[in-house]
Design an enzyme around this catalytic site. Structure first.
Site, PDB file in Angstrom:
ATOM      1  N   LYS A  18     -49.855 -13.684   2.206  1.00  0.00           N
ATOM      2  CA  LYS A  18     -49.542 -12.712   3.262  1.00  0.00           C
ATOM      3  C   LYS A  18     -48.592 -11.648   2.710  1.00  0.00           C
ATOM      4  O   LYS A  18     -48.777 -10.459   2.954  1.00  0.00           O
ATOM      5  CB  LYS A  18     -48.882 -13.417   4.461  1.00  0.00           C
ATOM      6  CG  LYS A  18     -49.889 -14.146   5.334  1.00  0.00           C
ATOM      7  CD  LYS A  18     -49.202 -15.036   6.348  1.00  0.00           C
ATOM      8  CE  LYS A  18     -50.233 -15.933   7.027  1.00  0.00           C
ATOM      9  NZ  LYS A  18     -49.656 -17.066   7.730  1.00  0.00           N
TER      10      LYS A  18
ATOM     11  N   GLN B 177     -44.989 -19.351  10.748  1.00  0.00           N
ATOM     12  CA  GLN B 177     -46.057 -20.187  10.181  1.00  0.00           C
ATOM     13  C   GLN B 177     -46.059 -21.559  10.858  1.00  0.00           C
ATOM     14  O   GLN B 177     -45.022 -22.210  10.979  1.00  0.00           O
ATOM     15  CB  GLN B 177     -45.828 -20.332   8.669  1.00  0.00           C
ATOM     16  CG  GLN B 177     -46.921 -21.061   7.936  1.00  0.00           C
ATOM     17  CD  GLN B 177     -48.232 -20.290   7.885  1.00  0.00           C
ATOM     18  OE1 GLN B 177     -48.260 -19.071   7.892  1.00  0.00           O
ATOM     19  NE2 GLN B 177     -49.332 -21.023   7.844  1.00  0.00           N
TER      20      GLN B 177
ATOM     21  N   ASP C 159     -49.681 -12.947  16.054  1.00  0.00           N
ATOM     22  CA  ASP C 159     -50.494 -14.168  16.081  1.00  0.00           C
ATOM     23  C   ASP C 159     -51.221 -14.321  17.426  1.00  0.00           C
ATOM     24  O   ASP C 159     -52.087 -15.181  17.564  1.00  0.00           O
ATOM     25  CB  ASP C 159     -49.569 -15.386  15.939  1.00  0.00           C
ATOM     26  CG  ASP C 159     -49.766 -16.114  14.636  1.00  0.00           C
ATOM     27  OD1 ASP C 159     -50.809 -15.916  13.992  1.00  0.00           O
ATOM     28  OD2 ASP C 159     -48.874 -16.899  14.275  1.00  0.00           O
TER      29      ASP C 159
HETATM   30  N1  GUN Z   1     -51.167 -21.881  10.251  1.00  0.00           N
HETATM   31  C1  GUN Z   1     -52.471 -21.853   9.914  1.00  0.00           C
HETATM   32  N2  GUN Z   1     -53.057 -20.721  10.397  1.00  0.00           N
HETATM   33  C2  GUN Z   1     -52.089 -20.047  11.052  1.00  0.00           C
HETATM   34  C3  GUN Z   1     -52.084 -18.814  11.768  1.00  0.00           C
HETATM   35  O1  GUN Z   1     -53.080 -18.100  11.916  1.00  0.00           O
HETATM   36  N3  GUN Z   1     -50.882 -18.474  12.309  1.00  0.00           N
HETATM   37  C4  GUN Z   1     -49.780 -19.243  12.190  1.00  0.00           C
HETATM   38  N4  GUN Z   1     -48.666 -18.812  12.758  1.00  0.00           N
HETATM   39  N5  GUN Z   1     -49.753 -20.381  11.529  1.00  0.00           N
HETATM   40  C5  GUN Z   1     -50.910 -20.779  10.966  1.00  0.00           C
END
Ligand code: GUN
Length: 287
Positions: free
Chosen positions: A54, A98, A121
């Site tokens: 990311k 996350q 998100d």
């Molecule tokens: N963990 C796995 N995929 C995601 C996601 O799309 N967003 C978040 N916040 N955590 C994740």
């Protein structure tokens, strides 16, 4: 029939290029650099890999990337204080915490604390509720990516029978809503559903998001269906498997996503797109 392999890597690269153009436009028009803050608590190895990607891709799109790493034993109060700071920070347009969080932390309280305008998100109840109501909302990245991949082979999803296997807040539930917005007819199935093979047999679109390697068998797939595999299951051998029995499903489907190289690359691309959207909305509001 041998399925067309949907190239998520290429589609995600195209999307990232469009986001970079939008970032340049926002910078020029408003003198504002979109910024994404990612919060990682603890050191889950899979999450570490996602967070690094990311960071790299956010910067490559011309955006500012802020990483916040907290120890697994951080207190709820400290985590909430960080979210409050990021909510106030004018340089931060998107916040992603996350998931999953380490045990002992209250995930719901953390999600509820994120400013809905920065919730890239799409998990805050305000955004989830707006999506469910059919209103404009920041929406979860993986399901958005699934829709774009499907539309790469079917320009319109209107009237198609879709099955979503999995009902998580991150994937299954928002995907149901996005498919409804596309006028698809949607069945949502999960671990308690009966006669899953029969439900799959009538589906023109199959979305597998259960987190069990190859649980969806090739002979469940209706000939000509489109199969979107959200699963990423790492085997002891190190090999990655999807939730769909790929080779057998590819014999029947008209199009299918590979694992890796299908849905995975789309998730981060959509995160960048959501961050650019949130920044542009802020610029329009002028605050
Ligand atoms: N963990 C796995 N995929 C995601 C996601 O799309 N967003 C978040 N916040 N955590 C994740």
């Amino acid at each position: 029939m041998t399925a067309h392999i949907i190239d998520g890597k290429a589609i995600a690269a195209g999307l990232r290029a469009r986001v970079a153009d939008e970032v340049a436009r926002v910078k020029h028009a408003h003198g504002l650099t979109p910024g994404l803050a990612v919060v990682l608590v603890g050191n889950d190895p899979a999450s570490e890999v996602y967070v690094r990607s990311k960071h790299r891709e956010t910067q490559a799109a011309g955006m500012a990337s802020f990483e916040h790493r907290l120890a697994a034993d951080v207190s709820q109060d400290e985590l909430m204080a960080l979210i409050a700071r990021l909510n106030r920070d004018a340089g931060v347009h998107g916040i992603l915490v996350q998931l999953p969080l380490p045990k002992g932390l209250n995930t719901e309280a953390v999600i509820n604390a994120i400013d809905p305008a920065k919730d890239v998100d799409g998990l805050h109840p305000q955004n989830a509720g707006r999506l469910a109501g059919g209103f404009a909302a920041l929406s979860p990245c993986t399901p958005l990516g699934c829709i774009i991949l499907t539309k790469s082979v079917h320009a319109s999803l209107e009237g198609l029978n879709a099955i979503v296997i999995g009902r998580s807040n991150l994937v299954g539930r928002p995907l149901l809503q996005l498919l409804l917005n596309e006028n698809a007819t949607v069945t949502i199935a999960h671990s308690r559903s009966r006669e899953l093979p029969k439900l799959c047999a009538r589906a023109d679109l199959v979305y597998a998001a259960v987190g069990k390697a190859e649980m969806v068998r090739g002979d469940w797939i209706k000939p000509g269906a489109v199969v979107i595999d959200v699963g990423i299951n790492r085997q002891a051998s190190g090999k990655l498997l999807g939730d769909v029995e790929f080779a057998a499903a590819a014999e029947r489907a008209s199009a299918i996503t590979p694992v890796p190289g299908g849905v995975g690359p789309m998730t981060i691309a959509m995160l960048l797109a959501n961050t650019a959207t949130a920044a542009a909305a802020r610029a329009r509001r002028g605050s």
